[in-house]
Enzyme design. Structure first.
Site, short mmCIF file in Angstrom:
data_model
loop_
_atom_site.label_atom_id
_atom_site.label_comp_id
_atom_site.label_asym_id
_atom_site.label_seq_id
_atom_site.Cartn_x
_atom_site.Cartn_y
_atom_site.Cartn_z
N ARG A 34 9.67 -24.21 0.61
CA ARG A 34 8.93 -24.39 1.87
C ARG A 34 7.88 -25.50 1.82
NH1 ARG A 34 8.09 -18.00 3.07
NH2 ARG A 34 10.26 -17.71 3.71
N GLY A 70 0.82 -1.21 0.00
CA GLY A 70 0.00 0.00 0.00
C GLY A 70 0.85 1.26 0.00
N GLU A 102 13.44 -18.43 7.57
CA GLU A 102 14.29 -19.31 6.78
C GLU A 102 15.74 -18.81 6.78
OE1 GLU A 102 11.91 -20.84 3.38
OE2 GLU A 102 13.54 -19.93 2.25
N PHE A 128 18.61 -18.46 0.66
CA PHE A 128 17.23 -18.70 1.09
C PHE A 128 16.68 -19.87 0.29
CE2 PHE A 128 14.03 -16.58 3.67
CZ PHE A 128 14.81 -15.76 4.44
N GLN A 163 0.35 -21.44 1.86
CA GLN A 163 1.66 -21.98 2.25
C GLN A 163 1.83 -22.15 3.77
OE1 GLN A 163 5.43 -19.42 2.09
NE2 GLN A 163 5.80 -20.91 0.49
N HIS A 201 1.21 -19.59 6.85
CA HIS A 201 2.09 -18.44 6.66
C HIS A 201 1.68 -17.47 5.56
CE1 HIS A 201 5.80 -16.22 6.89
NE2 HIS A 201 6.14 -16.51 5.64
N ASP A 221 -9.77 -9.25 5.18
CA ASP A 221 -10.90 -8.33 4.98
C ASP A 221 -10.99 -7.81 3.54
OD1 ASP A 221 -10.71 -8.61 7.71
OD2 ASP A 221 -10.25 -6.51 8.11
N LEU A 280 7.09 -17.15 13.76
CA LEU A 280 8.03 -17.61 12.74
C LEU A 280 9.49 -17.55 13.17
CD1 LEU A 280 7.72 -18.42 9.72
CD2 LEU A 280 8.64 -16.19 9.20
N ARG A 331 5.18 -19.94 -2.82
CA ARG A 331 6.06 -18.77 -2.89
C ARG A 331 7.44 -19.11 -2.32
NH1 ARG A 331 7.76 -14.97 0.74
NH2 ARG A 331 6.21 -15.35 2.36
N GLU A 369 0.08 -9.16 -0.70
CA GLU A 369 -0.41 -10.51 -0.39
C GLU A 369 -1.89 -10.68 -0.72
OE1 GLU A 369 0.94 -12.11 3.36
OE2 GLU A 369 -0.41 -13.83 3.19
N HIS A 391 4.78 -22.47 6.39
CA HIS A 391 6.23 -22.28 6.54
C HIS A 391 6.73 -23.39 7.46
CE1 HIS A 391 10.05 -20.54 7.60
NE2 HIS A 391 9.86 -19.52 6.79
C1 LIG Z 1 6.28 -13.35 10.48
C2 LIG Z 1 6.42 -13.13 9.00
C3 LIG Z 1 7.68 -13.03 8.43
C4 LIG Z 1 7.81 -12.84 7.05
N1 LIG Z 1 9.07 -12.73 6.52
C5 LIG Z 1 9.19 -12.46 5.20
C6 LIG Z 1 10.48 -12.26 4.61
O1 LIG Z 1 11.50 -12.28 5.28
N2 LIG Z 1 10.54 -12.02 3.29
C7 LIG Z 1 9.44 -11.96 2.51
O2 LIG Z 1 9.58 -11.72 1.31
N3 LIG Z 1 8.21 -12.12 3.04
C8 LIG Z 1 8.06 -12.36 4.36
N4 LIG Z 1 6.81 -12.51 4.89
C9 LIG Z 1 5.63 -12.28 4.04
C10 LIG Z 1 5.40 -10.79 3.88
O3 LIG Z 1 5.88 -10.11 5.00
C11 LIG Z 1 3.93 -10.44 3.70
O4 LIG Z 1 3.38 -11.23 2.69
C12 LIG Z 1 3.80 -8.97 3.30
O5 LIG Z 1 4.46 -8.16 4.23
C13 LIG Z 1 2.37 -8.51 3.15
O6 LIG Z 1 2.41 -7.13 2.88
P1 LIG Z 1 1.14 -6.34 2.39
O7 LIG Z 1 1.57 -4.94 2.12
O8 LIG Z 1 0.47 -7.07 1.32
O9 LIG Z 1 0.15 -6.37 3.66
P2 LIG Z 1 0.40 -6.10 5.22
O10 LIG Z 1 1.77 -5.65 5.53
O11 LIG Z 1 -0.16 -7.26 5.93
O12 LIG Z 1 -0.53 -4.84 5.47
C14 LIG Z 1 -1.93 -4.92 5.38
C15 LIG Z 1 -2.49 -3.54 5.57
O13 LIG Z 1 -3.88 -3.57 5.31
C16 LIG Z 1 -4.59 -2.92 6.31
N5 LIG Z 1 -5.91 -3.55 6.41
C17 LIG Z 1 -6.22 -4.87 6.50
N6 LIG Z 1 -7.54 -5.02 6.64
C18 LIG Z 1 -8.08 -3.79 6.63
C19 LIG Z 1 -9.40 -3.28 6.74
N7 LIG Z 1 -10.46 -4.07 6.94
N8 LIG Z 1 -9.58 -1.94 6.69
C20 LIG Z 1 -8.53 -1.10 6.54
N9 LIG Z 1 -7.27 -1.52 6.43
C21 LIG Z 1 -7.05 -2.85 6.47
C22 LIG Z 1 -3.75 -3.09 7.55
O14 LIG Z 1 -4.01 -2.04 8.47
C23 LIG Z 1 -2.33 -3.01 7.00
O15 LIG Z 1 -1.90 -1.67 6.93
C24 LIG Z 1 6.65 -12.72 6.25
C25 LIG Z 1 5.40 -12.80 6.83
C26 LIG Z 1 5.27 -13.02 8.19
C27 LIG Z 1 3.88 -13.14 8.75
#
Ligand SMILES: Cc1cc2nc3c(=O)[nH]c(=O)nc-3n(C[C@H](O)[C@H](O)[C@H](O)COP(=O)(O)OP(=O)(O)OC[C@H]3O[C@@H](n4cnc5c(N)ncnc54)[C@H](O)[C@@H]3O)c2cc1C
Length: 580
Positions: free
Chosen positions: A281, A16, A250, A115, A235, A348, A216, A247, A390, A379, A237
């Site tokens: 994974r 975002g 990796e 990785f 997936q 994950h 959501d 977590l 992934r 995501e 992990h």
């Molecule tokens: C513990 C962990 C470790 C990870 N490590 C890695 C890594 O090392 N390398 C890698 O490539 N990937 C990693 N991943 C995966 C990766 O981090 C995520 O897939 C990615 O950060 C998702 O980003 P995003 O911007 O899509 O959403 P997010 O960062 O999840 O953000 C979602 C946003 O949407 C908003 N939102 C959600 N629902 C609503 C709603 N109803 N109304 C208003 N706002 C809403 C939230 O407030 C938030 O701001 C990891 C994931 C986890 C859980």
């Protein structure tokens, strides 16, 4: 309350924020987020973000593309994989120029580490491709992008909960959102809407995902008539803390950590002789499952295995894996300097989601028809660059590559198009939904959201996880149906309008129940094994029938109405057997 913006971005994680930054100076843009931006799940990402920089050894974007396609078990759309692998290099440099403090090599270049599934020369052996900032890479990315957002005066609507997507005359014209602080409904009228709301790991009992990862945005698009793609591709992990799911990146194995069973054997060697513990994974999760099933699990119930980093030495642990080793100390009271850490696979990452093209435009059928004005990235989206599985570090790069492309395309759309009118009652569906949820407060409805959530999570963990079969999937469908009926009788105990978190939890549970059903239904109908979707009753991959993306459409009552299949975009890499 009414607002008008050229662009509304929902979600302030990596995707975002990256999208919003493309629009500053070109359009007026608002970011709506239910969490404060810096609490988005991107901040929890640990291990790294990959690009074929070739800083520590030879690497090429073509190798990265190949790994992404093969890692995804050939369900990856190859046009998207090419964009990802090529563009990753420039995006990392851009992040660095924004101020991201990457770890460095002694000569001052961005350091890179190994990785899972990332290889040199089309699978010869592991390659160092993941750029990182200790084991806090996501935290650094999120902070860096948020600071850029503040600097560029992006308008944030923090703690606003997305309620509905508004469509009029075949165009997306905005969203409604609930101001959590006041309980008031707001309508955002826009030329373009970009969803970047993240994943839905909270469907499962053991998950690495934050509480807010409840799907959501995915469900909002689905309820508005958009199909969801490849939802069965979820997936696990391999290395979540035993029973808790937090977590252990990796990166631990990238730095040389290894998995051992109750006999002390490094079992991954047996299954994946070349990449061993660094196989993708989906595979390592299955190796663990198999070890446990055959009685080589550790502990009184023989239901976990051990992740060892003790042989790496204190210095490597402290400088490269400080946070995750602390998690092991805090939550399981084990000392990674000296002993193995109990781990099990943890829910994950959603490979599936809202279908988009490589510009981030949402598509609504197997022909690729675009829903004008609507974009998705990160995501929540399925572009599909991760296919059926992934690779580690490919999500963070997906956020910045496709978040940027969505933002840039939206900027062009805004320039070329006027506002489309809102429908006459844009808030109707949101009001109906709120009335349904609030109705429970007066009507003596007695079901508890917490109990239903717990039962759903247990059901998904038992029946729709690393290994699946028809019997389990049918059991899950039946249980989810029962839970959805009980959900209509959920009562609130808190009737207040301001900061009513109970109300939000009910809304989130409504999302999760629908996501769980779409995931299970897709898994039931995909009668093959591919990537993260492993069916013990259909153990081989069936390219004749299932080299295709699943599109799930919703019925007005809220269950899956129809599944259709969309061909995979192939390209330079022919589907082959996946060996590591
Ligand atoms: C513990 C962990 C470790 C990870 N490590 C890695 C890594 O090392 N390398 C890698 O490539 N990937 C990693 N991943 C995966 C990766 O981090 C995520 O897939 C990615 O950060 C998702 O980003 P995003 O911007 O899509 O959403 P997010 O960062 O999840 O953000 C979602 C946003 O949407 C908003 N939102 C959600 N629902 C609503 C709603 N109803 N109304 C208003 N706002 C809403 C939230 O407030 C938030 O701001 C990891 C994931 C986890 C859980």
């Amino acid at each position: 309350m009414y607002h008008k913006y050229d662009a509304v971005v929902v979600g302030a994680g990596g995707a975002g924020l990256m999208a919003a930054l493309q629009l500053v100076g070109k359009a007026n843009v608002a970011v709506i987020t239910k969490l404060y931006p810096s609490r988005s799940h991107t901040g929890a990402a640990q291990g790294g973000i990959c690009a074929a920089l070739g800083n520590t050894e030879e690497d090429h974007w073509e190798w990265h593309m190949f790994d992404t396609v093969k890692g995804g078990d050939y369900l990856t759309d190859q046009d998207a994989a090419e964009v990802l692998a090529r563009d990753a290099v420039e995006r990392i440099i851009e992040l660095e120029h924004m101020g991201l403090p990457f770890n460095r090599t002694p000569e001052g270049k961005i350091d890179q580490r190994r990785f899972g599934g990332h290889t040199r020369n089309y699978g010869e052996g592991p390659v160092r491709r993941a750029c990182y900032a200790a084991d806090r890479t996501g935290h650094m990315i999120l902070q860096t992008l948020y600071q850029q957002g503040i600097k560029n005066k992006v308008t944030f609507f923090n703690e606003f909960h997305l309620m509905d997507l508004i469509i009029n005359n075949g165009r997306c014209v905005g969203v409604t959102a609930l101001d959590i602080k006041t309980g008031e409904l707001h309508t955002f009228h826009s030329k373009t809407t970009i969803f970047a709301t993240g994943g839905y790991g909270r469907c499962w009992q053991v998950t690495s995902n934050a509480h807010a990862c409840s799907g959501d945005g995915t469900v909002t698009a689905y309820r508005a008539g958009v199909p969801l793609m490849d939802m069965e591709m979820y997936q696990f992990h391999p290395t979540g803390l035993y029973r808790i799911g937090i977590l252990l990146s990796e990166a631990a194995r990238g730095e040389g950590g290894i998995l051992r069973n109750s006999e002390g054997e490094r079992f991954c060697e047996r299954y994946a002789p070349t990449l061993k513990d660094l196989a993708p994974r989906d595979m390592v999760s299955r190796f663990i499952y198999q070890e446990i099933r055959e009685g080589r699990g550790v502990g009184p119930n023989k239901d976990y295995v051990l992740l060892h980093v003790d042989h790496l030495g204190k210095e490597v642990i402290d400088s490269k894996l400080p946070d995750i080793t602390d998690f092991a100390r805090t939550y399981l009271h084990v000392e990674p300097y000296h002993e193995g850490v109990p781990i099990q696979p943890t829910a994950h990452y959603a490979m599936g989601g809202i279908p988009t093209d490589i510009e981030g435009r949402v598509i609504i059928d197997e022909k690729g028809t675009v829903l004008p004005g609507f974009y998705a990235a990160g995501e929540v989206a399925c572009v599909s660059v991760h296919g059926a599985n992934r690779l580690g570090t490919n999500s963070l790069v997906d956020l910045v590559v496709f978040g940027r492309r969505a933002g840039q395309h939206a900027a062009r759309f805004i320039k070329e198009n006027d506002y489309e009118e809102l429908p006459t009652t844009p808030e109707k569906r949101s009001n109906d939904l709120l009335r349904f949820v609030e109705g429970g407060a007066q009507s003596g409805r007695k079901e508890s959201a917490a109990t239903i959530r717990k039962e759903m999570q247990e059901c998904m963990m038992t029946n729709v996880s690393v290994v699946r079969n028809e019997k389990q999937l049918l059991t899950a469908m039946k249980k989810l149906q029962e839970l959805r009926e009980r959900f209509t009788k959920v009562g609130l105990t808190d009737n207040s309008t301001k900061f009513n978190t109970e109300k939000l939890e009910v809304l989130e549970l409504g999302s999760l129940l629908e996501m769980a059903e779409v995931t299970t239904k897709g898994a039931l109908e995909r009668k093959e094994s591919r990537g993260a979707h492993y069916r013990e009753d259909y153990t081989s991959r069936d390219d004749k029938k299932f080299l295709a993306h699943t599109l799930a459409y919703r019925s007005p009552e809220g269950s899956v109405k129809e599944l259709r299949y969309k061909p995979v975009t192939l390209g330079r890499f022919e589907p082959k057997e996946r060996k590591y």
